[in-house]
Enzyme design. Structure first.
Site, PDB file in Angstrom:
ATOM      1  N   LYS A 275       0.829  -1.198   0.000  1.00  0.00           N
ATOM      2  CA  LYS A 275       0.000   0.000   0.000  1.00  0.00           C
ATOM      3  C   LYS A 275       0.869   1.256   0.000  1.00  0.00           C
ATOM      4  CE  LYS A 275      -3.875  -1.877   2.698  1.00  0.00           C
ATOM      5  NZ  LYS A 275      -4.971  -1.556   1.749  1.00  0.00           N
ATOM      6  N   ARG A 349     -10.804 -11.081   1.352  1.00  0.00           N
ATOM      7  CA  ARG A 349     -11.661 -12.140   0.784  1.00  0.00           C
ATOM      8  C   ARG A 349     -11.000 -13.507   0.889  1.00  0.00           C
ATOM      9  NH1 ARG A 349     -11.669  -8.789  -4.635  1.00  0.00           N
ATOM     10  NH2 ARG A 349     -11.367  -7.220  -3.009  1.00  0.00           N
TER      11      ARG A 349
END
Length: 492
Positions: A275, A349
């Site tokens: 990130k 997920r």
């Protein structure tokens, strides 16, 4: 906080550190009785223009003769006959904040002049109890000098001493207790709140409540179960992953449980798909889904709801290292389906899909997963609404209603088959991302492939789980929504 319920009586005889009355600026209801007791002192203030009654306006009288209460706080409720739920929140929060700033130790809230559109007395009492208890939260754990505690310690709410009203106060306080637990877990830094810490905090519930038992799976056991997706996330971290199951039995064993599955990524660097550095510190909040599960189980047990609930926390830390999962790697999930990991920052997920497969062993009545899953959901809905996806339309509608009732709102999003091809992969059964379009939808589509055999909903709380800026901190959402849903499923 100690919160009690007392029937209506002459307000001038109420002994309290602070008496709170709501008014539209006219001498009616409780305010009229208080004016009579104070020899028209309040009427004089109204005539002078010191108070008009507009929404959330305050008139504070630190000393006033004729009342047993030491102080009087008048809060404006506008000029309408009924108020919206948002208006009620604004009035109540104004009163609570004001009293804490004035160092009031106890209070009595006269609620008879508050009329909420479409709501009856128990709703207002539950909401008031919840906001009072939520106001006690202070984060101090990593501060060298603890923040001062909230001054308010006791509150009396005006209302008939009926079973429904008493129950409403219990449920409001229980909900708030769960919210504050979720806020604390979210606010803790990643070097403290690790997967093992979440397991430790979950075990505390089992020691606190006889109705709860907790089991924790380590990485070896997860490997044996084939949880290759979840383990791919923790592969680059020194912190081992944990799968935590919190089982609450409030009803007969034969009753199938409602299962809550929380994303518990205790810190998310993005892994190899690193990130940007700006605001990466806020990625400690990537476990707020797990925090809401722990908080909700605490709330359910505190309220002794007659329903069976299982909370599953999929806890891992996502870090880059020589052992970390790489873009292009293919892993096998517990369901047997293979996944090409195109972006290691789409890790939520991956921990959830194995936890959702694990949930099937409980033969659930329903399954709700809660996750700070996608930035796309923040773009779509901002911080106010939670993204709501479900494989059954009536389930989505039910959860939306529960969110409205709890003032913890969610908004239905599409889960159409037309989005599924975006997850196609040449090298696995599916990819873990679906491209730049409809990111929150394709993330939900990914999860839907692991819960075809039961009633399932997904709550994307990426925008709602915490606030940034000067008021930075976890919100505790969606404990309110989840508690309201489980409350609706409880045996009466």
């Amino acid at each position: 906080m100690q919160i009690s319920l007392k029937p209506c009586k002459d307000p001038s005889t109420i002994a309290s550190d602070c008496l709170v009355v709501m008014s539209n600026g006219q001498l009616n209801g409780s305010l009229n009785a208080l004016n009579d007791a104070t020899d028209d002192a309040i009427a004089a203030l109204l005539k002078r223009g010191d108070f008009s009654g507009k929404l959330a306006e305050t008139l504070y009288l630190p000393i006033i003769s004729g009342l047993r209460a030491k102080r009087l706080l008048i809060v404006g409720c506008g000029d309408g006959k009924t108020l919206s739920e948002a208006d009620a929140d604004k009035i109540l929060n104004t009163a609570i904040d004001f009293m804490n700033k004035k160092d009031c130790k106890d209070c009595c809230l006269l609620l008879e002049d508050l009329h909420i559109d479409g709501r009856k007395s128990p709703w207002l009492l539950q909401r008031c109890a919840q906001l009072l208890e939520v106001s006690t939260y202070r984060y101090s754990e990593t501060l060298s000098k603890a923040k001062p505690a909230a001054s308010l310690r006791r509150a009396v709410l005006q209302g008939s001493n009926s079973e429904g009203n008493r129950r409403a106060i219990i449920d409001g306080q229980s909900t708030a207790g769960g919210i504050n637990i979720a806020r604390r877990l979210g606010d803790l830094p990643g070097n403290i709140c690790t997967p093992d810490f979440l397991a430790k905090e979950s075990r505390k519930l089992a020691r606190q409540f006889d109705t709860i038992k907790v089991s924790v799976l380590d990485e070896k056991k997860m490997q044996q179960l084939g949880m290759g997706a979840l383990l791919s996330v923790s592969a680059g971290s020194e912190q081992p992953a944990r799968l935590i199951a919190i089982e609450y039995q409030g009803s007969a064993k034969k009753q199938p449980p409602h299962v809550l599955v929380g994303k518990g990524v205790t810190f998310d660097t993005g892994g190899i798909s690193l990130k940007p550095g700006a605001k990466m510190d806020e990625m400690k909040y990537d476990m707020c889904g797990a925090a809401s599960v722990v908080g909700t189980l605490h709330a359910v047990a505190s309220a002794e709801l007659k329903v069976n609930v299982v909370g599953i926390v999929a806890a891992a830390e996502n870090m880059p290292s020589g052992r970390a999962t790489k873009p292009g790697d293919v892993v096998t999930s517990m369901s047997g389906q293979t996944i090409e990991i195109l972006n290691t920052d789409a890790e939520g997920r991956l921990v959830l899909c194995d936890a959702l497969s694990y949930a099937d062993r409980y033969k659930p009545a329903s399954v709700i997963d809660i996750a700070t899953l996608t930035g796309a959901c923040v773009v779509a809905l901002g911080k106010h609404a939670i993204g709501l996806f479900s494989n059954q339309h009536d389930f989505a509608q039910e959860l939306q209603r529960c969110g409205e009732d709890a003032r913890d709102r969610a908004w239905p999003m599409p889960l159409w088959d037309e989005y599924q091809p975006q997850l196609d992969s040449n090298f696995a059964d599916m990819a873990n991302i679906g491209g730049p379009e409809a990111g929150s939808v394709t993330a939900a589509c990914f999860l839907s492939r692991f819960c075809k055999d039961y009633r399932w909903a997904h709550l994307d709380i990426a925008g709602a789980a915490w606030n940034s800026g000067a008021n930075k901190g976890a919100t505790g959402r969606p404990v309110g929504l989840l508690f309201n849903y489980l409350q609706s499923k409880a045996d009466n």
